[in-house]
Design an enzyme around this catalytic site. Structure first.
Site, PDB file in Angstrom:
ATOM      1  N   ASP A 297     -10.417  -1.388  18.337  1.00 51.13           N
ATOM      2  CA  ASP A 297     -10.722  -1.787  16.961  1.00 51.13           C
ATOM      3  C   ASP A 297     -10.975  -3.294  16.875  1.00 51.13           C
ATOM      4  O   ASP A 297     -10.417  -3.989  16.025  1.00 51.13           O
ATOM      5  CB  ASP A 297      -9.573  -1.383  16.029  1.00 51.13           C
TER       6      ASP A 297
ATOM      7  N   VAL B  46       3.334  -5.718   3.775  1.00 48.90           N
ATOM      8  CA  VAL B  46       3.352  -6.845   4.709  1.00 48.90           C
ATOM      9  C   VAL B  46       4.019  -8.019   4.004  1.00 48.90           C
ATOM     10  O   VAL B  46       3.688  -8.339   2.855  1.00 48.90           O
ATOM     11  CB  VAL B  46       1.925  -7.232   5.157  1.00 48.90           C
TER      12      VAL B  46
ATOM     13  N   LYS C  22       5.668  -6.297   9.172  1.00 45.94           N
ATOM     14  CA  LYS C  22       4.890  -5.133   8.756  1.00 45.94           C
ATOM     15  C   LYS C  22       5.851  -3.969   8.542  1.00 45.94           C
ATOM     16  O   LYS C  22       6.671  -3.664   9.403  1.00 45.94           O
ATOM     17  CB  LYS C  22       3.850  -4.767   9.825  1.00 45.94           C
TER      18      LYS C  22
ATOM     19  N   GLY D  63       0.827  -1.200   0.000  1.00 47.05           N
ATOM     20  CA  GLY D  63       0.000   0.000   0.000  1.00 47.05           C
ATOM     21  C   GLY D  63       0.858   1.246   0.000  1.00 47.05           C
ATOM     22  O   GLY D  63       2.101   1.167  -0.011  1.00 47.05           O
ATOM     23  N   GLY D  64       0.184   2.396   0.013  1.00 45.37           N
ATOM     24  CA  GLY D  64       0.922   3.652  -0.047  1.00 45.37           C
ATOM     25  C   GLY D  64       1.771   3.924   1.174  1.00 45.37           C
ATOM     26  O   GLY D  64       2.769   4.642   1.104  1.00 45.37           O
ATOM     27  N   MET D  65       1.377   3.359   2.330  1.00 43.21           N
ATOM     28  CA  MET D  65       2.089   3.618   3.581  1.00 43.21           C
ATOM     29  C   MET D  65       3.065   2.507   3.935  1.00 43.21           C
ATOM     30  O   MET D  65       3.851   2.661   4.871  1.00 43.21           O
ATOM     31  CB  MET D  65       1.091   3.784   4.728  1.00 43.21           C
TER      32      MET D  65
END
Length: 530
Positions: free
Chosen positions: A132, A25, A40, A20-22
């Site tokens: 969460d 994994v 991660k 992903g952009g950030m």
């Protein structure tokens, strides 16, 4: 073409699972443990808040050592990225499991929920609130192990660092699983927000649906705040009253009306499924998910008919025995010689659960002289969850059959006492009803003393330790002012901290009749790393 990553630090990369952009994994090989791990990655192109949350996730999870929480092995920075190395769980997420099966059997759902509650109860005792909880963050291994993951937006309740990361009025979490108070201000929520989310997860496991849509609209938030959702037994009639009531308790819009802690949920599930308090359930989860608990061995028709006849005779015997035990034969055949007495008690809600309320009743024969207690005159009360209100609990005693005449009843609830003289008429005139009200229970000032000691040496640490009181979702340093606010009949949480020692957290239910609390605490010294 993007360069293939071969190593990250000392870890040999096996496969990239997500990008992903950030960050990303990966699965990788641990060089000394000789096992597969998850890595991660967070790039430094993210915001400062994201980097700090990533660091705190590693810090929180490395401090949590529980078999129902995924282990963290390492946290490091390499180049322009941060990394967390976690335990690899070979299996599926609960989200995938529900998608595959539509919904789970009740036994499987309760077993999985028990393990999630164990993980969260352990975290809550250390002041950590996950914030969460959802099926995607619950993993189930191929061996039936249940593991809680992703403490990315978790908070240490009352921690100073949280104020910088979660500003007043900020909302974090997944809307479908968030407690009503979490929509208003994520920063101020406590462990009861996790209890609400656990209720949503149980609802989804046994119905295949969530109680509310996953949108952030004002209409949906209004429904959540009012507690208006389809009851689980309407979606799946196979859901038992036990599970439906437990869901209803966890999904109360007001935090004070939910379970005080998840240990209460664990105890209920243990009783329901006949589990030992600290027993492992891996093999049970595995068997349940494979359908073994649902399989019935085929039998020949003759044996089935014979067994059915035996069952019918057995049921008839049980019905007769049960009727005799409850005195129903007197109602049918001795209505002139016997009377019936029904007793209820309403007790005002404080911070206690119904099972923590002291309630005792005794019947006496009003003979105008010594007023002797009846043999077997004790009244056994049980809470009536379906008849309770936000203001009080309702308790009902088993019906008593007595010869017609004059009697007295004595009922105690905490520090309050209720006496009543009454007549029991013959059954043909109907049962006698008594209703005791304890809606104005007196609250006593609570005197608290502490004795804090080193667990190994026994040295007194009371004057050195920091003591905190959790009051109205706030953590307050212990002081005379805080002590003056304590009253009986409530649930209070205390935290004890001292540099060089592992902190301790206590959640205590104080009865209405209890005016003094002496809390002895043994702090465990932290061991230096070799």
């Amino acid at each position: 073409m993007a360069k293939t990553v071969e190593t990250i630090g000392k870890y040999q990369v096996l496969q990239r699972l997500a990008q992903g952009g950030m960050g990303a994994v990966y699965t990788a090989r641990h060089p000394t443990l000789d096992r597969t791990v998850i890595i991660k990655k967070l790039t430094l192109r993210g915001s400062a808040d994201m980097r700090e949350r990533f660091r705190r996730e590693a810090q929180i999870m490395m401090d949590l050592r529980n078999d129902a929480i995924v282990d963290v092995y390492d946290h490091f920075r390499e180049g322009s990225s941060y990394y967390i190395v976690l335990e690899y769980v070979e299996g599926v997420s609960l989200e995938e499991l529900i998608r595959q099966h539509r919904y789970l059997s009740e036994d499987a759902a309760l077993l999985i929920l028990r393990e999630v509650c164990r993980a969260l109860a352990y975290a809550h005792e250390r002041g950590v609130v996950h914030r969460d909880i959802k099926p995607a963050n619950i993993l189930i291994s191929s061996r039936g192990e249940v593991k809680l993951v992703d403490f990315g937006i978790a908070t240490i309740h009352g921690g100073e660092e949280e104020s910088a990361l979660t500003r007043e009025g900020m909302t974090l979490g997944t809307p479908s699983y968030m407690a009503p108070e979490q929509f208003q201000n994520t920063r101020s929520v406590d462990h009861r927000a996790d209890i609400y989310s656990v209720g949503v997860v149980l609802y989804e496991m046994v119905t295949g649906k969530r109680p509310y849509p996953g949108t952030f609209s004002p209409e949906v938030i209004s429904l959540i705040q009012k507690g208006r959702y389809p009851r689980p037994r309407k979606l799946n009639p196979q859901v038992s009253l036990f599970t439906a009531r437990m869901i209803g308790k966890m999904l109360k819009p007001l935090p004070a009306r939910r379970f005080a802690d998840l240990n209460q949920v664990i105890r209920r599930i243990n009783r329901r499924l006949g589990l030992r308090p600290h027993g492992r359930t891996d093999s049970l989860v595995e068997a349940c998910l494979e359908g073994e608990v649902l399989r019935v061995r085929p039998r020949r028709r003759g044996r089935v008919i014979a067994a059915a006849g035996l069952v019918a005779v057995g049921l008839l015997a049980l019905v007769v025995a049960g009727g005799l035990h409850r005195g129903l034969h007197r109602e049918f055949f001795q209505a002139d010689a016997w009377g019936a007495l029904d007793v209820t008690a309403r007790v005002r809600r404080t911070g206690l659960e119904a099972e923590d309320i002291f309630l005792r009743g005794t019947l006496f024969k009003d003979d105008g002289d010594g007023i002797p207690a009846l043999e077997e005159g004790a009244l056994r009360f049980s809470a009536q969850a379906v008849e309770e209100t936000p203001q009080y609990f309702l308790f009902r005693a088993e019906r008593r059959h007595l010869p017609p005449g004059s009697y007295r009843a004595k009922i105690e609830a905490g520090t309050a006492l209720w006496w009543h003289s009454f007549e029991v008429p013959p059954l043909r005139e109907g049962p006698r009803h008594l209703a005791a009200d304890f809606l104005d229970l007196p609250e006593l000032p609570l005197e608290v003393t502490f004795d804090v000691r080193d667990r190994e040496s026994g040295r007194r640490l009371t004057d050195e330790a920091e003591i905190f009181l959790f009051l109205e979702n706030r953590r307050l340093p212990w002081s005379e002012e805080a002590a003056a606010r304590l009253r009986s009949g409530r649930v209070y949480r205390f935290q004890f901290r001292l540099p060089g020692y592992r902190e301790q957290l206590f959640s205590l239910a104080i009865g209405p009749e209890q005016a003094r609390l002496h809390l002895q605490v043994h702090l465990e010294p932290l061991k230096e790393s070799p």
